[in-house]
Design a protein around this motif. Sequence first.
Motif, PDB file in Angstrom:
ATOM      1  N   TRP A  59     -25.453 -63.076  48.182  1.00 40.73           N
ATOM      2  CA  TRP A  59     -24.703 -63.651  49.166  1.00 40.73           C
ATOM      3  C   TRP A  59     -24.198 -62.668  50.139  1.00 40.73           C
ATOM      4  O   TRP A  59     -24.112 -63.144  51.354  1.00 40.73           O
ATOM      5  N   GLN A  64     -25.080 -58.859  56.857  1.00 41.86           N
ATOM      6  CA  GLN A  64     -26.122 -58.005  57.547  1.00 41.86           C
ATOM      7  C   GLN A  64     -26.815 -58.934  58.860  1.00 41.86           C
ATOM      8  O   GLN A  64     -27.745 -59.575  58.421  1.00 41.86           O
ATOM      9  N   VAL A  99     -18.913 -60.960  61.918  1.00 40.65           N
ATOM     10  CA  VAL A  99     -19.552 -59.500  61.404  1.00 40.65           C
ATOM     11  C   VAL A  99     -19.764 -58.812  62.638  1.00 40.65           C
ATOM     12  O   VAL A  99     -20.936 -59.075  63.237  1.00 40.65           O
ATOM     13  N   HIS A 102     -21.114 -54.208  62.681  1.00 38.74           N
ATOM     14  CA  HIS A 102     -22.543 -53.612  62.271  1.00 38.74           C
ATOM     15  C   HIS A 102     -23.597 -54.469  62.425  1.00 38.74           C
ATOM     16  O   HIS A 102     -23.428 -55.673  62.603  1.00 38.74           O
ATOM     17  N   GLY A 105     -28.294 -53.265  57.123  1.00 36.16           N
ATOM     18  CA  GLY A 105     -28.842 -51.926  56.553  1.00 36.16           C
ATOM     19  C   GLY A 105     -30.284 -51.696  56.536  1.00 36.16           C
ATOM     20  O   GLY A 105     -30.834 -52.393  57.427  1.00 36.16           O
ATOM     21  N   HIS A 107     -33.894 -51.806  55.883  1.00 31.24           N
ATOM     22  CA  HIS A 107     -34.761 -52.405  55.209  1.00 31.24           C
ATOM     23  C   HIS A 107     -36.287 -52.208  55.796  1.00 31.24           C
ATOM     24  O   HIS A 107     -36.477 -51.876  56.966  1.00 31.24           O
ATOM     25  N   ALA A 198     -14.523 -56.567  58.278  1.00 27.27           N
ATOM     26  CA  ALA A 198     -14.683 -54.859  58.290  1.00 27.27           C
ATOM     27  C   ALA A 198     -13.960 -54.160  59.572  1.00 27.27           C
ATOM     28  O   ALA A 198     -14.439 -53.087  60.039  1.00 27.27           O
ATOM     29  N   HIS A 303     -16.118 -56.414  44.233  1.00 24.76           N
ATOM     30  CA  HIS A 303     -16.076 -55.489  45.647  1.00 24.76           C
ATOM     31  C   HIS A 303     -15.015 -55.419  46.292  1.00 24.76           C
ATOM     32  O   HIS A 303     -13.944 -56.150  45.663  1.00 24.76           O
ATOM     33  N   ALA A 305     -11.318 -54.467  47.205  1.00 23.23           N
ATOM     34  CA  ALA A 305     -10.134 -53.747  46.427  1.00 23.23           C
ATOM     35  C   ALA A 305      -9.174 -54.558  45.637  1.00 23.23           C
ATOM     36  O   ALA A 305      -9.176 -55.792  45.834  1.00 23.23           O
ATOM     37  N   GLY A 306      -8.558 -54.071  44.728  1.00 17.61           N
ATOM     38  CA  GLY A 306      -7.727 -54.702  43.722  1.00 17.61           C
ATOM     39  C   GLY A 306      -8.043 -54.584  42.450  1.00 17.61           C
ATOM     40  O   GLY A 306      -7.421 -54.675  41.562  1.00 17.61           O
TER      41      GLY A 306
HETATM   42  C1  AAO Z   1     -25.059 -54.106  50.561  1.00 17.70           C
HETATM   43  C2  AAO Z   1     -25.340 -53.399  49.223  1.00 17.70           C
HETATM   44  C3  AAO Z   1     -25.164 -51.933  49.552  1.00 17.70           C
HETATM   45  C4  AAO Z   1     -26.149 -51.523  50.765  1.00 17.70           C
HETATM   46  C5  AAO Z   1     -25.735 -52.429  52.025  1.00 17.70           C
HETATM   47  C6  AAO Z   1     -26.870 -52.048  53.089  1.00 17.70           C
HETATM   48  O1  AAO Z   1     -24.609 -53.892  48.169  1.00 17.70           O
HETATM   49  O2  AAO Z   1     -25.479 -51.246  48.476  1.00 17.70           O
HETATM   50  O3  AAO Z   1     -25.823 -50.243  51.004  1.00 17.70           O
HETATM   51  O4  AAO Z   1     -25.982 -53.665  51.544  1.00 17.70           O
HETATM   52  O5  AAO Z   1     -28.132 -52.405  52.800  1.00 17.70           O
HETATM   53  C7  AAO Z   1     -20.809 -57.002  51.492  1.00 17.70           C
HETATM   54  C8  AAO Z   1     -20.774 -56.477  50.235  1.00 17.70           C
HETATM   55  C9  AAO Z   1     -21.627 -55.231  50.179  1.00 17.70           C
HETATM   56  C10 AAO Z   1     -22.967 -55.441  50.942  1.00 17.70           C
HETATM   57  C11 AAO Z   1     -22.774 -55.729  52.510  1.00 17.70           C
HETATM   58  C12 AAO Z   1     -23.763 -55.718  53.286  1.00 17.70           C
HETATM   59  O6  AAO Z   1     -19.482 -56.256  49.553  1.00 17.70           O
HETATM   60  O7  AAO Z   1     -21.854 -54.893  48.711  1.00 17.70           O
HETATM   61  O8  AAO Z   1     -23.711 -54.213  50.908  1.00 17.70           O
HETATM   62  O9  AAO Z   1     -21.912 -57.035  52.499  1.00 17.70           O
HETATM   63  O10 AAO Z   1     -24.846 -56.836  52.780  1.00 17.70           O
HETATM   64  C13 AAO Z   1     -14.821 -51.624  52.264  1.00 17.70           C
HETATM   65  C14 AAO Z   1     -14.577 -52.294  53.752  1.00 17.70           C
HETATM   66  C15 AAO Z   1     -14.395 -53.557  53.704  1.00 17.70           C
HETATM   67  C16 AAO Z   1     -15.708 -54.556  53.094  1.00 17.70           C
HETATM   68  C17 AAO Z   1     -15.520 -53.767  51.607  1.00 17.70           C
HETATM   69  C18 AAO Z   1     -16.591 -54.467  50.809  1.00 17.70           C
HETATM   70  O11 AAO Z   1     -13.619 -51.532  54.237  1.00 17.70           O
HETATM   71  O12 AAO Z   1     -14.464 -53.990  55.001  1.00 17.70           O
HETATM   72  O13 AAO Z   1     -16.073 -52.278  51.643  1.00 17.70           O
HETATM   73  N1  AAO Z   1     -15.489 -55.892  53.020  1.00 17.70           N
HETATM   74  C19 AAO Z   1     -16.182 -56.672  53.936  1.00 17.70           C
HETATM   75  C20 AAO Z   1     -16.532 -58.158  53.488  1.00 17.70           C
HETATM   76  C21 AAO Z   1     -17.841 -57.690  52.459  1.00 17.70           C
HETATM   77  C22 AAO Z   1     -18.848 -57.011  53.082  1.00 17.70           C
HETATM   78  C23 AAO Z   1     -18.834 -56.166  54.106  1.00 17.70           C
HETATM   79  C24 AAO Z   1     -17.292 -55.894  54.700  1.00 17.70           C
HETATM   80  C25 AAO Z   1     -19.685 -55.582  54.948  1.00 17.70           C
HETATM   81  O14 AAO Z   1     -15.764 -58.798  52.915  1.00 17.70           O
HETATM   82  O15 AAO Z   1     -18.086 -58.769  51.650  1.00 17.70           O
HETATM   83  O16 AAO Z   1     -19.797 -56.280  52.334  1.00 17.70           O
HETATM   84  O17 AAO Z   1     -19.912 -56.662  56.183  1.00 17.70           O
HETATM   85  C26 AAO Z   1     -11.738 -48.693  49.268  1.00 17.70           C
HETATM   86  C27 AAO Z   1     -11.536 -48.822  51.034  1.00 17.70           C
HETATM   87  C28 AAO Z   1     -11.878 -50.215  51.511  1.00 17.70           C
HETATM   88  C29 AAO Z   1     -13.545 -50.404  51.179  1.00 17.70           C
HETATM   89  C30 AAO Z   1     -13.445 -50.325  49.507  1.00 17.70           C
HETATM   90  C31 AAO Z   1     -14.944 -50.605  49.122  1.00 17.70           C
HETATM   91  O18 AAO Z   1     -10.854 -49.507  48.612  1.00 17.70           O
HETATM   92  O19 AAO Z   1     -10.096 -48.677  51.182  1.00 17.70           O
HETATM   93  O20 AAO Z   1     -11.843 -50.268  52.735  1.00 17.70           O
HETATM   94  O21 AAO Z   1     -13.619 -51.612  51.540  1.00 17.70           O
HETATM   95  O22 AAO Z   1     -13.328 -49.014  49.001  1.00 17.70           O
HETATM   96  O23 AAO Z   1     -15.900 -49.708  49.484  1.00 17.70           O
HETATM   97  C32 AAO Z   1      -9.102 -49.321  44.947  1.00 17.70           C
HETATM   98  C33 AAO Z   1      -8.482 -48.517  46.262  1.00 17.70           C
HETATM   99  C34 AAO Z   1      -9.047 -49.321  47.398  1.00 17.70           C
HETATM  100  C35 AAO Z   1     -10.554 -48.915  47.512  1.00 17.70           C
HETATM  101  C36 AAO Z   1     -10.894 -49.507  46.235  1.00 17.70           C
HETATM  102  C37 AAO Z   1     -12.590 -49.499  45.748  1.00 17.70           C
HETATM  103  O24 AAO Z   1      -8.798 -50.590  45.099  1.00 17.70           O
HETATM  104  O25 AAO Z   1      -7.189 -48.903  46.115  1.00 17.70           O
HETATM  105  O26 AAO Z   1      -8.452 -48.680  48.635  1.00 17.70           O
HETATM  106  O27 AAO Z   1     -10.320 -48.944  45.066  1.00 17.70           O
HETATM  107  O28 AAO Z   1     -12.613 -47.876  46.047  1.00 17.70           O
END
Ligand code: AAO
Length: 495
Positions: A59, A64, A99, A102, A105, A107, A198, A303, A305-306
Amino acid sequence: QWEPNSGNGQAIVHLFEWKWSDIAAECENFLGPRGFAGVQISPPNENAALYLGEQTRPWWERYQPVSYRLFTRSGDENAFKDMVNRCNSVGVRIYADIVINHMTGWHPAGTGATGGSSFDAGSESYPAVPYSGFDFNDANCHTGSGNIENYGDAEQVRNCKLVGLNDLNQGSDYVRGKIKDYLNTLVGYGVAGFRVDASKHMWPGDMKVIFDSVNNLPTKYFKAGSRPFVFQEVIDLGGEAIGSMEYVGIGRVTEFKYGKFLGEAFRGKNQLKWLSNFGEGWGMLDRAYSLVFIDNHDNQRGHGAGGDMILTFRQSKLYKMATAFMLAFPYGYTRLMSSYYWDQNWVNGQDKNDWIGPPHDDNYNTLSPTFNTDGSCGNGWICEHRWRQIYSMVEFRNVAHGTDMNDWWDNGNNQIAFCRGDRGFIAINNEGYDMKETLQTCLSAGKYCDVISGSKEGGSCTGKTVTVDGAGKAYIEITTMEEDGVLAIHANSKL
Ligand code: AAO
């Protein structure tokens, strides 16, 4: 802009990974008639098509981007136009997940894209936009890996790569122009606003310039001078360099504390009685700026937070209770999640199947939902928004809109009840014992249909009925044997 540009509707639904043609039909057959304000759609722009062996067509490939052409597994540009048109025609708005932080990633060269465009992630070449190496933030990022390494440093959160995704420089006029053109295409087709993916990873000043440059919404569907609704995805649970407040001047902001706190309360980690001042009193954003939800497409699969406090369709009874509370309580603008099913595979506290994409055929084309006689969905789609207890509370929220919360009652623990002016009343029982109380409902005298255990059909009720006396009081009963721990009545459910 903070208002959704909808009519009376006070709740939107995220039809995660649905096809455009299915959304169009859903607007006409269900969402319009049921008073939903709008739909958050999955990103409409072309993305990398990922065949990663084990993880084929995840999903998250939709996060990307390869170009801003409207071509994805959800459909092509014509299907997109048709959806926006048909939904607008029945009063349901479309909000696009954009989106713009960015591109892809890394590839290997030759990796495909959903619309057939080529790209080379290694040299940051995306000819279908076109973007090249000059348009990215590499020179502005100073971490060793080029990735975000420390969320305590605002500079790197915004200038370095989020999980390896090539990070666009929104400070550049050229990049701003390309994003503006994309958003204007969407607005031109009748999209009413944007979920901005993001947002934390972009500078608020750059975002302000970009959103201010977007056209007004077309007068074919909207009042002259209407601005697109903007809700920004910023995860702020506290303790990081970047806070949600930095973004409220642009539009609404996702309030991630909301679902976490409600998950904790309904899972029994906190008494429901404390919810009487839920919202600002709990350190959340001002209600005029917040977009609230129980779960989203990230945190329902670990993925974002929460953590494990988030409630999802898998805890259906508690999920319906938390959702009912959200839709009854006058705080924030509400979004519902509509999911598809996948089998979880927990290994060391992580779901190894968190990548699984939507229901699909052998060629990975997304399947349409089927509909059962009771209105629920099949073919792998959960359709929480079609659960009676949930869509009935959408009507409750619309009916109660414009009133405040009053006449709060609790048993000192996990039974609560409150009124919304003289328009609605809700009671919730999250104790291990029955609730049997005579309570103030604030409604005019008469008989009402509980819209949780059944619904009003014609002049009669398929569920429990409640008799309100001349003083507004009624006997309220929710036993632990019942399917749901909620009772709700409102002005439109009077028999
Ligand atoms: C995929 C692969 C990666 C690869 C990448 C590039 O999984 O391994 O490196 O491709 O090839 C989604 C997926 C990702 C995926 C990405 C691109 O979730 O797995 O990566 O598509 O295909 C951060 C961002 C937030 C983001 C969230 C997932 O700030 O914007 O990560 N959400 C959006 C979308 C989401 C999407 C993207 C962004 C990218 O909704 O679907 O990703 O377009 C902390 C930070 C947050 C951070 C989280 C996770 O949160 O505060 O800002 O979110 O970490 O990194 C507690 C803490 C809380 C913390 C959390 C997790 O709850 O209180 O603050 O733990 O540590």
